[in-house]
Design an enzyme around this catalytic site. Sequence first.
Site, PDB file in Angstrom:
ATOM      1  N   HIS A  27       0.818  -1.213   0.000  1.00  0.00           N
ATOM      2  CA  HIS A  27       0.000   0.000   0.000  1.00  0.00           C
ATOM      3  C   HIS A  27       0.850   1.262   0.000  1.00  0.00           C
ATOM      4  O   HIS A  27       0.367   2.338   0.302  1.00  0.00           O
ATOM      5  CB  HIS A  27      -0.901   0.029   1.238  1.00  0.00           C
ATOM      6  CG  HIS A  27      -1.732  -1.178   1.418  1.00  0.00           C
ATOM      7  ND1 HIS A  27      -2.631  -1.593   0.461  1.00  0.00           N
ATOM      8  CD2 HIS A  27      -1.816  -2.083   2.433  1.00  0.00           C
ATOM      9  CE1 HIS A  27      -3.232  -2.707   0.885  1.00  0.00           C
ATOM     10  NE2 HIS A  27      -2.745  -3.022   2.074  1.00  0.00           N
ATOM     11  N   ASP A  64      -5.125  -7.395  11.037  1.00  0.00           N
ATOM     12  CA  ASP A  64      -4.430  -6.266  11.652  1.00  0.00           C
ATOM     13  C   ASP A  64      -4.850  -6.107  13.105  1.00  0.00           C
ATOM     14  O   ASP A  64      -4.013  -5.949  13.996  1.00  0.00           O
ATOM     15  CB  ASP A  64      -4.720  -4.980  10.866  1.00  0.00           C
ATOM     16  CG  ASP A  64      -4.103  -5.018   9.478  1.00  0.00           C
ATOM     17  OD1 ASP A  64      -2.899  -4.758   9.362  1.00  0.00           O
ATOM     18  OD2 ASP A  64      -4.808  -5.360   8.508  1.00  0.00           O
ATOM     19  N   HIS A 102      -7.009  -4.301  -1.220  1.00  0.00           N
ATOM     20  CA  HIS A 102      -6.219  -5.495  -1.495  1.00  0.00           C
ATOM     21  C   HIS A 102      -6.723  -6.164  -2.764  1.00  0.00           C
ATOM     22  O   HIS A 102      -6.465  -7.329  -3.006  1.00  0.00           O
ATOM     23  CB  HIS A 102      -6.325  -6.508  -0.356  1.00  0.00           C
ATOM     24  CG  HIS A 102      -6.026  -5.907   0.972  1.00  0.00           C
ATOM     25  ND1 HIS A 102      -6.963  -5.227   1.700  1.00  0.00           N
ATOM     26  CD2 HIS A 102      -4.880  -5.876   1.684  1.00  0.00           C
ATOM     27  CE1 HIS A 102      -6.407  -4.801   2.827  1.00  0.00           C
ATOM     28  NE2 HIS A 102      -5.156  -5.165   2.842  1.00  0.00           N
TER      29      HIS A 102
END
Lengths: 330, 330, 207, 207
Positions: free
Chosen positions: A57, A110, A216
């Site tokens: 990213h 995460d 993603h």
Amino acid sequence: MKKFVNNIDNILTESLSGFGKAHTDIIKINHAPDFIARANKSSKPKVSLISGGGSGHEPLHGGFVGYGMLDAACPGQVFSAPTPDQMEAAANEVHNEKGILFIVKNYSGDIMNFEMGADMIEHDHATIIVNDDVAVEDSTFTTGRRGVAGTMIVEKTVGSLAETGANLEECKNFGDHVNKMTGSMGVAFTSCTVPAAGKPTFDIAPNEMEFGVGIHGEPGRRREKIKSANELSKEIIETILDDIKPNKGEKVLMHVNGFGGTPLMELYLLFECGQKLLNEKNINVSRSIVGNYTTSLDMAGGSFTITKLDENIVEHWDSAVYTAALRWKM
Amino acid sequence: MKKFVNNIDNILTESLSGFGKAHTDIIKINHAPDFIARANKSSKPKVSLISGGGSGHEPLHGGFVGYGMLDAACPGQVFSAPTPDQMEAAANEVHNEKGILFIVKNYSGDIMNFEMGADMIEHDHATIIVNDDVAVEDSTFTTGRRGVAGTMIVEKTVGSLAETGANLEECKNFGDHVNKMTGSMGVAFTSCTVPAAGKPTFDIAPNEMEFGVGIHGEPGRRREKIKSANELSKEIIETILDDIKPNKGEKVLMHVNGFGGTPLMELYLLFECGQKLLNEKNINVSRSIVGNYTTSLDMAGGSFTITKLDENIVEHWDSAVYTAALRWKM
Amino acid sequence: MMKGKNIFDSIEKIQNNIIDNKEEIERLDQQIGDGDHIFNILRGLEEISKLRESLIGEPIDKVFKQLGMKIMTTVGGSSGALFATLLIGMAKNYNSQSTDQENIAKMFYEGVEAMKKRGKSGSGEKTMLDVLIPVSEILCECKNEKNSKIVADKVKKVAEKSMLSTKDMLATKGRASFLGERSKGHIDPGARSSQLAIDAVCNQFIN
Amino acid sequence: MMKGKNIFDSIEKIQNNIIDNKEEIERLDQQIGDGDHIFNILRGLEEISKLRESLIGEPIDKVFKQLGMKIMTTVGGSSGALFATLLIGMAKNYNSQSTDQENIAKMFYEGVEAMKKRGKSGSGEKTMLDVLIPVSEILCECKNEKNSKIVADKVKKVAEKSMLSTKDMLATKGRASFLGERSKGHIDPGARSSQLAIDAVCNQFIN
Ligand SMILES: Nc1ncnc2c1ncn2[C@@H]1O[C@H](COP(=O)(O)OP(=O)(O)O)[C@@H](O)[C@H]1O
Ligand SMILES: Nc1ncnc2c1ncn2[C@@H]1O[C@H](COP(=O)(O)OP(=O)(O)O)[C@@H](O)[C@H]1O
Ligand SMILES: [Mg+2]
Ligand SMILES: [Mg+2]
Ligand SMILES: [Mg+2]
Ligand SMILES: [Mg+2]
């Protein structure tokens, strides 16, 4: 798959090393466990901001480490959350008397890994969960919305507040507030190619787009026929406005974010579409930022992010920042 | 072809409008003839720098208009040199007592149109021709080398000198000097797609790369099998060094430029490769910049640019700049 | 009694079974996730295999703990956090006084409980837990069954059935949840990899 | 005597001939250039066609001048600069006292001379000049030939032959020059579009 690569297993390490060498004035790299920290710790005690997430990213998050933004960033493998020992090591390196504030995008991986990392440290800590993606319906029965391009805005503004010496609770609350003021949504024209996979994550017809795509390349709201920039901007912007509900005349920050494979020329065209729409609706675009900030490798497409601005948010958006990817007033 | 577009004939106009609205603090847009000028003219007389060229290389050149760099930029159609009336109008708008300095990449179309524009204005003027691309053999029988990613470095450093009140001749000479100190070369993995054409400019096999490619996707030195990042960096860097011939221990600026479709992660990996090579050769990378600055729409690939640094170049590289795409110290 | 060697032999079998089904797992996470699951799993298995030499003679709980720590620090993503939690949870509940059968049932049960807490999730959410919860239940039921072949056979069947059942579920946890209705019709990648792992272990007892 | 109407009729024919060969021109500039030549040419032709109404009754030199200015301000690229230079050069050399034949020869000659200066180039460099120079020469030779059909026929043949001759030339000017040896084996896009334009004009006299 064509990439600048020596050995697919080393891309992250080599890329991180290069990043470190290209920005010795701003950051330093720790390897094994991997994290990026400011080259110089602030001489005044402050809340230390740590973010991180899967790689791919860029410039998010490593590009936002530096004065006025993050103290450290933990990069995972491509699209995989970093491991708890990275967060632990980063926290121990950058803590500076006033506690650790984790900024985490709302993805299971995460959240879980940052929680495990937080369990391992002894310093005071708190966590801001960013979930600005209005493409995904929120409900108490689900994981909720994803964290996407609005994360940069949270990191910039909370980073600025932390420089003033604000305490952990103030920083955490301000971050939650900025997150609540922020909505994002994007569209993809092509899939990205995860280096280890070597082929695109999804197939998509030449006349189709993935509406509400995640960062993603994961599927979004729906697959549909390509629309004009005006039409898709309208749908996206109206979905965001439905969510953040700005008042007439209210000031907003508009961010057009590219996913990596779309030329700047198109991103500015998208900005033009969005600006016109908001203008018609009597919403005042008083701050703007256009570019590739939260990318999905080489995916073509982009997103809108809108943040409602109050005096505090404006002040902390405008304040000085000195990172590899965002820099102004210093 | 999938793009953010309403009407293919309007992409430039809409994109320019969006660019103008996103950066009202820095620039303003003039339509018909199209040019981008600083929002505010300098209050002190100065040499006015005007660059331009075909569109599709953003942020070059419009993203470099602002304090410390250009006074105006003239965008042509995608990959087509701008027309002389654009240069004329821009010159008349931005001239500020000390003459006009045109910065032109060495392509027939750009040279001819800028010459015609220069013929139309009454102010003192001079032209710097940038020809940093070492991929193309220079000889007195040919058009010579192309101007590529080194252009940004010329624009930054000469822009800085112009802010000090230096005269036209000094600025012109310094630009020629920086150009001479600079060499670039790139490689492409995919072709770009010119919006009006709607399909890739060239076909390239999945295991091939175009070595020494130009910034319009025009063919380079040769088509060859893909190599590792280390191998291709070595070939590129050695070709550049053969040309600019730095001394042992000499300080250089290394710029890794992305063509648009390559993720930042790979560009930093490329920087790592280049840095190592220069280190081995005892050349001191004392300044660096990595990112998409001179692009070819959505082409995947990138280039190295190396500039030999003397005190003047370093001073004018480090000085304050405030443009849409390069900003530091203010 | 369970030995370090048994554990590392099982890991090898698991690794082979995952590799044999690599493309399928990769595709599943591309369809309803982000495509990294297979790489996460393979990385983890490769890393823990390397511990064979150093851990093979160590006590069972220490082995599980070290495996968990290794997964935790090398895998990342949802699966890294969850499998690490499983193994560390298992390590904590080993009782050298109990039979293997009892130990496995108890350790697995507690490991899965820890995962549920970590993932804030339970059955029917289209995740690996839809395989691991029923497996943990059947292991508890079979706690007193001496014939390991029979147990293995039952576990294998339960794992397979529950893995398949994720196909028509609506995902409410993990990355697939963002898909809403579109998540239906695809098996959950974590459910598939978990089932393949269980399958590999069971086959050791059956064949 | 040449009239505004003749010029605009020719432009229409040129436009049709270019459109009919659009793909080929596009491909040529993709092979040895940057792919924009066809769009530059088409944009220019479209823009100058729009001037028909306003210019059709104006003096010939004014028509050429305005056409040149329009090309100059709307086309860009090498071809924009060069064709504008041609037309403006032609305008400057019109003599209302001369015959059409004389005028065309003189105007074209001087226009091409101006292009050579602008492009710092001449024959044999694999550009549009490899068509335009021989055409200008044959026009001069035929200055006194009254039968326009004969002239048109000669010009058409010269243009075609010289266009084809660019195929095996090594480019030393323009974008194709960067290719070195690799420029060989492809016709120059500007040579092809120039030849197609000349062809369209000649055919008006032949048919
Ligand atoms: N909250 C959760 N609870 C249980 N399992 C989960 C949860 N989130 C994700 N999973 C499992 O993790 C799998 C995905 O793992 P992986 O692809 O490695 O990580 P990520 O989702 O972070 O990309 C899913 O298929 C699902 O089985
Ligand atoms: N210096 C020059 N002299 C003569 N003709 C040139 C020169 N440079 C380019 N050309 C012609 O221009 C053509 C290309 O035009 P075009 O594609 O429109 O512009 P660009 O080369 O700027 O992309 C070439 O095919 C060649 O015939
Ligand atoms: Mg992932
Ligand atoms: Mg061109
Ligand atoms: Mg995944
Ligand atoms: Mg061209």
